[in-house]
Write a protein that holds these residues in place. Structure first.
Motif, PDB file in Angstrom:
ATOM      1  N   HIS A 412     -18.489 -28.448 -29.001  1.00 23.58           N
ATOM      2  CA  HIS A 412     -19.628 -27.530 -29.168  1.00 23.58           C
ATOM      3  C   HIS A 412     -20.939 -28.239 -28.804  1.00 23.58           C
ATOM      4  O   HIS A 412     -21.801 -27.672 -28.132  1.00 23.58           O
ATOM      5  CB  HIS A 412     -19.710 -27.024 -30.607  1.00 23.58           C
ATOM      6  CG  HIS A 412     -18.735 -25.926 -30.915  1.00 23.58           C
ATOM      7  ND1 HIS A 412     -18.679 -24.759 -30.173  1.00 23.58           N
ATOM      8  CD2 HIS A 412     -17.786 -25.810 -31.881  1.00 23.58           C
ATOM      9  CE1 HIS A 412     -17.738 -23.973 -30.676  1.00 23.58           C
ATOM     10  NE2 HIS A 412     -17.179 -24.590 -31.703  1.00 23.58           N
ATOM     11  N   LEU A 413     -21.079 -29.480 -29.274  1.00 20.32           N
ATOM     12  CA  LEU A 413     -22.313 -30.230 -28.997  1.00 20.32           C
ATOM     13  C   LEU A 413     -22.457 -30.467 -27.497  1.00 20.32           C
ATOM     14  O   LEU A 413     -23.529 -30.226 -26.912  1.00 20.32           O
ATOM     15  CB  LEU A 413     -22.287 -31.571 -29.747  1.00 20.32           C
ATOM     16  CG  LEU A 413     -22.506 -31.472 -31.262  1.00 20.32           C
ATOM     17  CD1 LEU A 413     -22.045 -32.739 -31.970  1.00 20.32           C
ATOM     18  CD2 LEU A 413     -23.976 -31.199 -31.558  1.00 20.32           C
ATOM     19  N   ALA A 414     -21.381 -30.910 -26.871  1.00 20.26           N
ATOM     20  CA  ALA A 414     -21.437 -31.186 -25.427  1.00 20.26           C
ATOM     21  C   ALA A 414     -21.707 -29.901 -24.639  1.00 20.26           C
ATOM     22  O   ALA A 414     -22.250 -29.945 -23.525  1.00 20.26           O
ATOM     23  CB  ALA A 414     -20.132 -31.834 -24.971  1.00 20.26           C
ATOM     24  N   GLY A 415     -21.328 -28.758 -25.238  1.00 20.02           N
ATOM     25  CA  GLY A 415     -21.564 -27.468 -24.581  1.00 20.02           C
ATOM     26  C   GLY A 415     -22.968 -26.922 -24.826  1.00 20.02           C
ATOM     27  O   GLY A 415     -23.276 -25.792 -24.438  1.00 20.02           O
ATOM     28  N   GLY A 416     -23.805 -27.690 -25.512  1.00 15.23           N
ATOM     29  CA  GLY A 416     -25.203 -27.274 -25.687  1.00 15.23           C
ATOM     30  C   GLY A 416     -25.478 -26.490 -26.954  1.00 15.23           C
ATOM     31  O   GLY A 416     -26.544 -25.890 -27.095  1.00 15.23           O
ATOM     32  N   LYS A 417     -24.523 -26.500 -27.884  1.00 16.83           N
ATOM     33  CA  LYS A 417     -24.729 -25.747 -29.131  1.00 16.83           C
ATOM     34  C   LYS A 417     -25.536 -26.555 -30.151  1.00 16.83           C
ATOM     35  O   LYS A 417     -25.482 -27.778 -30.163  1.00 16.83           O
ATOM     36  CB  LYS A 417     -23.366 -25.380 -29.754  1.00 16.83           C
ATOM     37  CG  LYS A 417     -22.508 -24.464 -28.886  1.00 16.83           C
ATOM     38  CD  LYS A 417     -23.024 -23.056 -28.913  1.00 16.83           C
ATOM     39  CE  LYS A 417     -22.284 -22.122 -27.985  1.00 16.83           C
ATOM     40  NZ  LYS A 417     -20.937 -21.787 -28.424  1.00 16.83           N
ATOM     41  N   ILE A 418     -26.238 -25.821 -31.015  1.00 19.89           N
ATOM     42  CA  ILE A 418     -26.933 -26.455 -32.147  1.00 19.89           C
ATOM     43  C   ILE A 418     -25.974 -26.416 -33.341  1.00 19.89           C
ATOM     44  O   ILE A 418     -25.529 -25.335 -33.745  1.00 19.89           O
ATOM     45  CB  ILE A 418     -28.224 -25.706 -32.514  1.00 19.89           C
ATOM     46  CG1 ILE A 418     -29.189 -25.694 -31.325  1.00 19.89           C
ATOM     47  CG2 ILE A 418     -28.881 -26.337 -33.738  1.00 19.89           C
ATOM     48  CD1 ILE A 418     -30.467 -24.892 -31.581  1.00 19.89           C
TER      49      ILE A 418
END
Ligand SMILES: [Fe+2]
Length: 597
Positions: A412-418
């Protein structure tokens, strides 16, 4: 032997419990009553300390209080005779202080007569020194405390040897590096209690064009390190005026600078007006002059002690920019700043002062992590989720095994999520260090703006901080000395700045947290997983809150997740993702364009 440390009737009220030399817990009152920097009596924090250890107040042998009203009595009487209002405030404070026994009894719902503990008053800066040295990893060290004002002193230095502190000197009212920084912050239009750290962020944008003038504001002193040019200030004539907001819980400091400062630097900035180049330059100059005095103090201290280790405390010890330069400007090679270096840390300092210095007990404890606050188990998290509005999102709540949880979260983080990341015991001190954190991908420059638009709403000049795997520190930063509590800022090596643009400040520095596998294995594992996906062993880490104290309970974390435009919430092993409609790709594109512009 059970010692309760209490910082009361002072900003950053807190309590800490030390049992047989081991810190059981330490926590700020603001986390419970939800008033930032809360003062008053820390009733919730005291109750938490006792319940965490399974004790009652009757089991407490010693109560340590970091205030000694009779310290520097002659100086106090001298100024009180010149400043009647100040004298009145002092008397009020003294009355409050005398009521501590009754307040403690009331907090514990017990007759005051039933409390058998012995009370100890520890001078403010002595408690700061103790908070820095007695929990440090060093057998011996130089120790420095620098802040605004406490028990009528602003600075104190000492040597720590085993379980003894030997104080060498102090700087008394009205001279104070902390008040200097606060006064100039007020002049720049930052009036709220605790705003100094904003000015520290602003300083990176300016040129130190006003240093020659500010060298008259803070001047060298042959034995004390520094003195103030008092014509620039009014606190020595009127007293540092403190009023209280939020039902008497939030301190507001009156104006500290004199009209002469405006004569020399021009009109102040009204808080409603934008920050301009001149303000940036003054902030940069303030920082330079603070560092000059700070390094003078440290170099002077080094001459009186043989140690290459330094322990720091007091509000000025939060100046991570200055702390990060200690290796380059002083002979000290090892620095320790415990996570609650400001006044919250006084409860820990006073308790350890009693244990070692007064009771003569040997040292056995090292504060090598910051996770001393309350925690909520999986059942409490599950029940908070059940009672919440999370189901209205229409997304399932996944309970994942550790490995899967790390992998999904890192994706999720690598996908740009907060991602809101809520784990284990809450951090002690003002920094979120991977247990109550909001995390994003540091490679994406636009994430800083997105975080601000969606959740944090901070001034654009304030940087966000990186968390890095401890073992990778030297690859990304120009120093590799550990910074586990985000109290040091280092330059990011030039070839890595493009790799982590979001938490790299405009001057190429980062206020880093080095994450150790030993002290926070879950957070370490998450960053490691992120590194496997992206090749970057860093996350951008900001506190889990929205203009409020850091969230304490699972309910507060869930409420913050639902109230803001956070994408993913991880509570213990539970992971909840907002449906795509809740995230707006258009907003990201817009933020990216703003960032480029
Ligand atoms: Fe202090």
């Amino acid at each position: 032997m059970n010692i309760l440390g209490i910082n009361a009737y002072h900003a950053n009220a807190s309590a800490a419990l030390v049992c047989d030399g081991r810190l059981v817990t330490a926590v700020e009152e603001e986390r419970f009553n939800r008033v930032k920097y809360a003062a008053g009596f820390p009733e919730h924090a005291v109750r938490h300390c006792l319940s965490e250890a399974g004790l009652t107040i009757k089991d407490i042998d010693h109560v340590a209080v970091p205030r000694k009203p009779w310290a520097r009595l002659a100086t106090k009487l001298f100024y009180a005779s010149r400043m009647p209002r100040f004298a009145f405030d002092r008397i009020k404070a003294w009355k409050h202080f005398r009521g501590i026994h009754e307040d403690l009894a009331a907090a514990c719902d017990i007759d005051p007569e039933a409390i058998r503990a012995q009370y100890h008053r520890v001078e403010h800066h002595v408690a700061h020194l103790a908070s820095a040295f007695f929990v440090s990893p060093f057998d011996s060290a130089a120790v420095l405390s620098t802040d605004g004002l406490g028990d009528f002193a602003s600075t104190m230095w000492a040597t720590g040897e085993g379980s003894r502190l030997r104080v060498h000197g102090a700087v008394a009212f009205p001279h104070s590096l902390g008040l200097y920084y606060t006064a100039l912050s007020q002049y720049l239009g930052f009036w709220r209690f605790g705003d100094e750290y904003k000015v520290m962020g602003l300083a990176a944008y300016g040129e130190p064009a006003h240093v020659p003038e500010l060298r008259h504001v803070v001047k060298p002193h042959p034995t004390k390190g520094f003195e103030l040019g008092l014509e620039y200030f009014c606190h020595h004539r009127t007293g540092p005026e403190m009023t209280w907001q939020e039902s008497g819980k939030t301190p507001v400091l009156g104006q500290l600078f004199s009209p002469y400062l405006e004569e020399r630097l021009g009109k102040t900035r009204p808080a409603s007006e934008p920050v301009g180049k001149k303000h940036q330059d003054i902030a940069a100059s303030m920082q330079v002059v603070l560092e000059e005095a700070y390094f003078r103090l440290l170099n002077q201290l080094h001459k009186t002690t043989p140690h290459s280790q330094i322990c720091l405390a007091g509000g000025v010890a939060f100046n991570c920019v200055a702390n990060g330069k200690i290796f380059d400007h002083t002979p000290f090679t090892q620095v320790y700043v415990q996570p609650a270096a400001g006044d919250a840390g006084l409860s820990v300092g006073a308790a350890y002062y009693v244990f070692h210095q007064i009771l003569g007990q040997p040292r056995t404890f090292i504060m090598d992590h910051a996770y001393w606050g309350p925690q909520f188990d999986s059942e409490a998290i599950a029940s908070a989720l059940e009672g919440s509005q999370v189901h209205t999102l229409g997304s399932p709540v996944h309970e994942l095994a550790d490995e899967e949880l790390m992998r999904h979260t890192a994706q999720h983080l690598a996908g740009g999520k907060i991602v809101g990341w809520y784990q284990g015991r809450q951090e002690w001190g003002p920094r979120a260090l991977g247990n109550r954190s909001i995390l994003v991908d540091p490679r994406r420059a636009e994430m800083k703006d997105i975080l601000n638009q969606r959740i944090k709403h901070r001034e654009i000049f304030r940087p966000f901080a990186p968390s890095i795997l401890e073992e990778a520190t030297g690859q990304y930063f120009e120093h590799s000395h550990p910074s586990p509590f985000m109290n040091l800022a280092y330059s990011v090596v030039p070839e890595k700045r493009a790799a982590i643009p979001a938490p790299t400040h405009v001057d190429g520095t980062g206020r880093l947290q080095t994450v150790s596998r030993q002290t926070n294995p879950r957070y370490w594992a998450l960053i490691k997983e992120f590194e496997k996906i992206t090749g970057v062993p860093v996350l951008l880490n900001t506190s889990f809150n929205e203009n409020e104290p850091i969230v304490l309970t699972p309910k507060e974390a869930i409420d913050c997740f639902l109230r803001t435009r956070m994408d993913v919430l991880v509570l213990g092993n539970y992971l909840i993702e907002k449906p795509p409609a809740e995230s707006s790709p258009a907003e990201r594109v817009e933020a990216a364009n703003t960032s480029k512009a």
